[in-house]
Design an enzyme around this catalytic site. Structure first.
Site, PDB file in Angstrom:
ATOM      1  N   ARG A  36       0.819  -1.218   0.000  1.00 38.78           N
ATOM      2  CA  ARG A  36       0.000   0.000   0.000  1.00 38.78           C
ATOM      3  C   ARG A  36       0.850   1.263   0.000  1.00 38.78           C
ATOM      4  NH1 ARG A  36      -4.934  -2.254   3.775  1.00 38.78           N
ATOM      5  NH2 ARG A  36      -6.086  -3.045   1.990  1.00 38.78           N
ATOM      6  N   LYS A 199     -19.265 -18.099   0.592  1.00 41.88           N
ATOM      7  CA  LYS A 199     -20.726 -18.149   0.766  1.00 41.88           C
ATOM      8  C   LYS A 199     -21.512 -17.380  -0.291  1.00 41.88           C
ATOM      9  CE  LYS A 199     -20.250 -17.565   5.603  1.00 41.88           C
ATOM     10  NZ  LYS A 199     -20.511 -16.344   6.279  1.00 41.88           N
ATOM     11  N   GLY A 352     -10.614  -9.294  -1.794  1.00 41.27           N
ATOM     12  CA  GLY A 352      -9.374  -9.420  -1.041  1.00 41.27           C
ATOM     13  C   GLY A 352      -8.704 -10.765  -1.202  1.00 41.27           C
ATOM     14  N   GLY A 375     -13.945  -4.698   0.307  1.00 41.04           N
ATOM     15  CA  GLY A 375     -15.360  -4.328   0.444  1.00 41.04           C
ATOM     16  C   GLY A 375     -15.775  -3.244  -0.537  1.00 41.04           C
TER      17      GLY A 375
END
Ligand code: ADP
Ligand code: MG
Length: 396
Positions: A36, A199, A352, A375
């Site tokens: 990052r 999921k 991610g 997200g």
């Protein structure tokens, strides 16, 4: 379209930049991965080279609105100075901004760089408090947002601040919006979306959004078993989202009605336990034994998926094809990642764990774009408006 830093004149201006310096730290408090920090350098260098005085902002970890030395940005300031080969002024101020910080910002010269302390040392940050946002804005003439990973959360240093001074995107956000936006709104076709992960429930919005946009959906990973179950297959001990069975059936129907090709695994690699060293065996999807769990896609499925990837114009991949963290169940994910890396299509990874998988295989650099926002990229793909991007100035 939003303005970016190349659309404005930054010479002799004070520019405050929201970066994503939320780096992983090891037990000794050292930076465990500087991806990052390296990612932020082009925007910082551009500003410094074009005559701006550069004030950097970021959060780190979850200090819960209180100063906590464990989450100080000091190691980031040191790493930045090292990578930039230039001094980065930093003082650990518990309130983020004090008189000394204000004076330093006011006297900061063209090309000079300073970093403020972790914005989440203040509760006002996540509250998107107007007074705190105004204080941050008062340090500069222009705001540049380059933190895509937090673009879906309206905080004082990401969204609030943009209300008080002209706000544009940095190079990282510009690239995210370009690749994700083009894939969703104007994809080179065929547009193939690959979905996986644990999921179905986590990905409903993503699947629905892509059903409306993609030509082909390839479904692997844990979520595939809920789809297989909804089709009447026995899935043994494979991961199942009980509540998602009906939903999976309705998504399959929607795909059919919309003329979207949706492919489920033809075969799977199974184990007896959720363990890398479990005795593994391949089965066709209609023959999974009761005492086994599917932990990866099988070779027939991989071959089918690869064929689709090879003829695609755009590929968007979210979610691993199997439990890639276990080497014995990583083959399917690796095969898909390899096909993406080799393909001439625009290749985009969002999510991610999928990004981590590509990195683990050493293939990240061969993708057109690897989204840095877990997200935030999912919300973008779902078609949600990200408040921090909405807050930026529109192009004329
Ligand atoms: P992303 O972060 O890329 O959006 P997710 O978080 O949705 O992906 O899913 C990643 C997780 O899904 C991984 O930890 C992986 O082990 C798990 N997973 C993939 N396939 C299976 C499977 N067959 N059974 C259980 N877990 C799985
Ligand atoms: Mg994940």
């Amino acid at each position: 379209m939003k303005k970016t830093l190349t659309d404005i004149d930054v010479n002799e201006k004070k520019v405050i930049v929201r970066c994503d310096f939320n780096v992983p730290l090891d037990e000794a408090g050292r930076i465990a991965d500087d991806t990052r920090i390296r990612g932020a350098l082009p925007t910082i260098r551009y500003l410094a080279e074009h005559g701006a005085a550069v004030i950097l902002l970021s959060h780190l970890g979850r200090p819960k609105g209180e100063p906590n030395p464990k989450y100080s940005l000091k190691p980031v300031a040191d790493a930045l100075a090292d990578r930039l080969g230039a001094p980065v002024w930093f003082k650990s101020v518990p309130t983020v901004v004090d008189d000394e910080v204000k004076e330093k910002a006011a006297s900061l010269k063209s090309g000079e760089i300073m970093l403020l302390e972790n914005t989440r040392f203040r509760k006002e940050e996540t509250d998107n408090d107007a007074a705190f946002a105004k204080t941050l804005a008062s340090l500069a003439d222009i705001f540049v947002n380059d933190a895509f990973g937090t673009a879906h959360r309206a905080h004082a240093s990401t969204e609030g601040i943009a209300r008080y001074i002209p706000a544009v995107s940095g190079f990282l956000i510009e690239k995210e919006v370009k690749f994700l936006g083009d894939a969703l709104n104007n994809p080179a076709r065929p547009f193939v979306a690959i979905l996986g992960g644990a999921k179905v429930a986590d990905k409903i919005g993503v699947i629905e959004s892509l059903l409306a946009k993609a030509d082909t959906l390839l479904i692997g990973g844990g979520m595939a078993y809920t789809f297989l179950k909804s089709e009447g297959y026995e899935i043994g001990k494979s991961i199942l989202d009980e509540n998602g069975i009906e939903l999976a059936a309705s998504l399959l129907k929607k795909a059919k009605d919309a003329g979207v090709e949706l492919l489920l695994p033809l075969d799977v690699k199974t184990g007896k336990e959720f363990d890398n060293d479990t005795e593994s065996a391949y089965f066709d999807s209609d023959a999974i034994p009761a005492d086994r769990m599917g932990m990866d896609i099988g070779p027939k499925t991989a071959a089918r998926f690869i064929e689709k990837i090879r003829s695609a114009g755009t590929v968007l991949w979210n979610g691993p094809m199997g439990v890639f963290e276990m080497p014995n169940f990583a083959e399917g994910t690796r095969a898909v990642a390899n096909a993406l890396a080799e393909s001439k299509a625009v290749s985009i990874i969002g999510g991610g764990d999928s990004a981590a998988a590509a990195e683990q295989f050493g293939l990240s650099g061969l993708m057109s774009h690897v989204s840095t926002g877990g997200g935030a990229s999912l919300e973008f793909i779902e078609g949600n408006i990200l408040p921090c991007i909405a807050a930026l100035t529109d192009k004329d």
